[in-house]
Scaffold this motif. Structure first.
Motif, PDB file in Angstrom:
ATOM      1  N   UNK A   1      33.968  54.765   5.345  1.00  0.00           N
ATOM      2  CA  UNK A   1      32.653  54.568   6.501  1.00  0.00           C
ATOM      3  C   UNK A   1      31.927  53.431   6.068  1.00  0.00           C
ATOM      4  N   UNK A   2      31.311  52.625   7.025  1.00  0.00           N
ATOM      5  CA  UNK A   2      30.131  51.515   6.985  1.00  0.00           C
ATOM      6  C   UNK A   2      29.265  51.995   7.620  1.00  0.00           C
ATOM      7  N   UNK A   3      27.839  52.242   7.014  1.00  0.00           N
ATOM      8  CA  UNK A   3      26.733  52.638   7.767  1.00  0.00           C
ATOM      9  C   UNK A   3      25.831  51.467   7.715  1.00  0.00           C
ATOM     10  N   UNK A   4      25.098  51.111   8.789  1.00  0.00           N
ATOM     11  CA  UNK A   4      23.930  50.330   8.432  1.00  0.00           C
ATOM     12  C   UNK A   4      22.789  51.427   8.401  1.00  0.00           C
ATOM     13  N   UNK A   5      21.770  51.215   7.485  1.00  0.00           N
ATOM     14  CA  UNK A   5      20.711  52.202   7.125  1.00  0.00           C
ATOM     15  C   UNK A   5      19.449  51.394   7.305  1.00  0.00           C
ATOM     16  N   UNK A   6      18.582  51.867   8.397  1.00  0.00           N
ATOM     17  CA  UNK A   6      17.290  51.006   8.621  1.00  0.00           C
ATOM     18  C   UNK A   6      16.091  52.013   8.623  1.00  0.00           C
ATOM     19  N   UNK A   7      15.027  51.625   8.412  1.00  0.00           N
ATOM     20  CA  UNK A   7      13.871  52.319   8.188  1.00  0.00           C
ATOM     21  C   UNK A   7      12.586  51.412   8.712  1.00  0.00           C
ATOM     22  N   UNK A   8      11.370  52.380   8.883  1.00  0.00           N
ATOM     23  CA  UNK A   8      10.128  51.828   9.130  1.00  0.00           C
ATOM     24  C   UNK A   8      10.390  50.369  10.246  1.00  0.00           C
ATOM     25  N   UNK A   9      10.590  51.017  11.436  1.00  0.00           N
ATOM     26  CA  UNK A   9      10.553  50.134  12.433  1.00  0.00           C
ATOM     27  C   UNK A   9       8.922  49.796  12.760  1.00  0.00           C
ATOM     28  N   UNK A  10       8.458  50.674  13.173  1.00  0.00           N
ATOM     29  CA  UNK A  10       6.875  50.611  13.285  1.00  0.00           C
ATOM     30  C   UNK A  10       6.445  49.695  14.512  1.00  0.00           C
ATOM     31  N   UNK A  11       7.222  50.277  15.683  1.00  0.00           N
ATOM     32  CA  UNK A  11       6.907  49.374  16.985  1.00  0.00           C
ATOM     33  C   UNK A  11       7.248  48.024  17.153  1.00  0.00           C
ATOM     34  N   UNK A  12       8.014  47.558  16.333  1.00  0.00           N
ATOM     35  CA  UNK A  12       8.175  46.169  16.236  1.00  0.00           C
ATOM     36  C   UNK A  12       9.592  46.071  16.800  1.00  0.00           C
ATOM     37  N   UNK A  13       9.564  45.694  18.140  1.00  0.00           N
ATOM     38  CA  UNK A  13      10.948  45.431  18.876  1.00  0.00           C
ATOM     39  C   UNK A  13      11.637  44.208  18.649  1.00  0.00           C
ATOM     40  N   UNK A  14      10.923  43.168  18.235  1.00  0.00           N
ATOM     41  CA  UNK A  14      11.464  41.896  17.811  1.00  0.00           C
ATOM     42  C   UNK A  14      12.503  41.852  16.753  1.00  0.00           C
ATOM     43  N   UNK A  15      11.799  42.614  15.591  1.00  0.00           N
ATOM     44  CA  UNK A  15      12.391  42.668  14.575  1.00  0.00           C
ATOM     45  C   UNK A  15      13.821  43.774  14.540  1.00  0.00           C
ATOM     46  N   UNK A  16      13.199  44.573  15.350  1.00  0.00           N
ATOM     47  CA  UNK A  16      14.433  45.738  15.550  1.00  0.00           C
ATOM     48  C   UNK A  16      15.695  45.214  16.279  1.00  0.00           C
ATOM     49  N   UNK A  17      15.538  44.095  17.272  1.00  0.00           N
ATOM     50  CA  UNK A  17      16.212  43.580  17.994  1.00  0.00           C
ATOM     51  C   UNK A  17      17.201  42.694  17.190  1.00  0.00           C
ATOM     52  N   UNK A  18      16.645  41.798  16.341  1.00  0.00           N
ATOM     53  CA  UNK A  18      17.338  41.054  15.448  1.00  0.00           C
ATOM     54  C   UNK A  18      18.004  41.803  14.332  1.00  0.00           C
ATOM     55  N   UNK A  19      17.697  42.812  13.722  1.00  0.00           N
ATOM     56  CA  UNK A  19      18.472  43.460  12.955  1.00  0.00           C
ATOM     57  C   UNK A  19      19.625  44.316  13.489  1.00  0.00           C
TER      58      UNK A  19
END
Ligand code: ZN
Length: 241
Positions: A1-19
């Motif tokens: 399995x390959x998982x991407x693991x993300x945390x602490x987005x904090x309402x930043x949609x620009x950063x989330x979309x890029x990730x």
């Protein structure tokens, strides 16, 4: 399995979309989210809805709980508290209800994974895990091989050898057969390790790697200014501190 693991987005949609775009390029089987969808940033609803659509695991962070009234706000510094109060007023009903369903921990025994926002020891107390001493205490509080967490916004891999010795790594590593790991995956929406780029981890059966992604920081800062969020929170995004 390959998982991407993300945390602490904090309402930043620009950063989330890029990730999420970077994750698509690297082809993960799933995206696991470790908490703090909201707080600090200007687009909490967009972030909650995007995370709900894209992630197979959704954990709650202290800002999420504070924004929907499940945790007290008095422990936050004045800027964070002002942002939480702004967020509480901005959140739509569907997002409040979604955040209420986010869990505190998630275990995948078949893959040897334990997921939490802050620490395995008392997850609902939102402790910080900075030192190897903190790590030693917390290695006793989960039985899986790997613990994935966020909360400090500082990416770091802590490795514990069967002898009890410990080591830290920053970029990534291949898992040993008998070693155990605590992996802080850093922050998507508000990095604090001096690198302003968004951060996330790509986890495979045999190891982990931390990735950095550039995003449109001035665009997020402009939206924060328009929303009237505190200036120090706007400015820190450029420095990654
Ligand atoms: Zn956070």
């Amino acid at each position: 399995m390959r998982h991407a693991v993300i945390s602490d987005v904090h309402g930043n949609i620009e950063a989330l979309t890029a990730v999420l775009a970077d994750i698509k390029k690297r082809k993960a089987d799933s995206v696991l989210f470790l908490g703090d969808a909201v707080g600090y940033g200007p687009e909490p609803n967009e972030c909650v809805r995007t995370l709900k659509a894209e992630c197979s695991v959704l954990l709650a962070g202290n800002h999420d709980w504070a924004a929907i009234g499940l945790a007290e706000r008095k422990h936050f510094n004045p800027y964070a508290r002002a942002a939480i109060e702004w967020t509480a007023g901005a959140l739509r009903a569907d997002c409040i209800s979604a955040l209420g369903d986010f869990s505190l921990t998630h275990q995948r025994p078949e893959e040897g994974l334990f997921l939490v926002h802050a620490t395995p020891k008392e997850p609902e107390r939102w402790h910080y895990l900075f030192s190897l001493w903190d790590a030693e205490v917390n290695f006793k509080c989960f039985s899986e091989k790997v613990c994935l967490l966020g909360h400090s916004h500082q990416p770091l891999i802590m490795e514990r050898f069967p002898s009890g010795d410990m080591a830290t790594e920053r970029g990534g590593l291949t898992f040993g057969k008998t070693e155990r790991y605590i992996i802080n995956v850093g922050s998507v929406g508000q990095p604090r390790d001096g690198d302003p780029r968004a951060c996330y981890a790509m986890l495979a059966d045999d190891g982990v790697r931390l990735h950095r992604v550039t995003y449109d920081i001035p665009k997020t800062q402009k939206k924060m200014g328009d929303a009237g969020l505190p200036h120090p929170l706007i400015e820190r995004l450029s420095r990654g501190l």
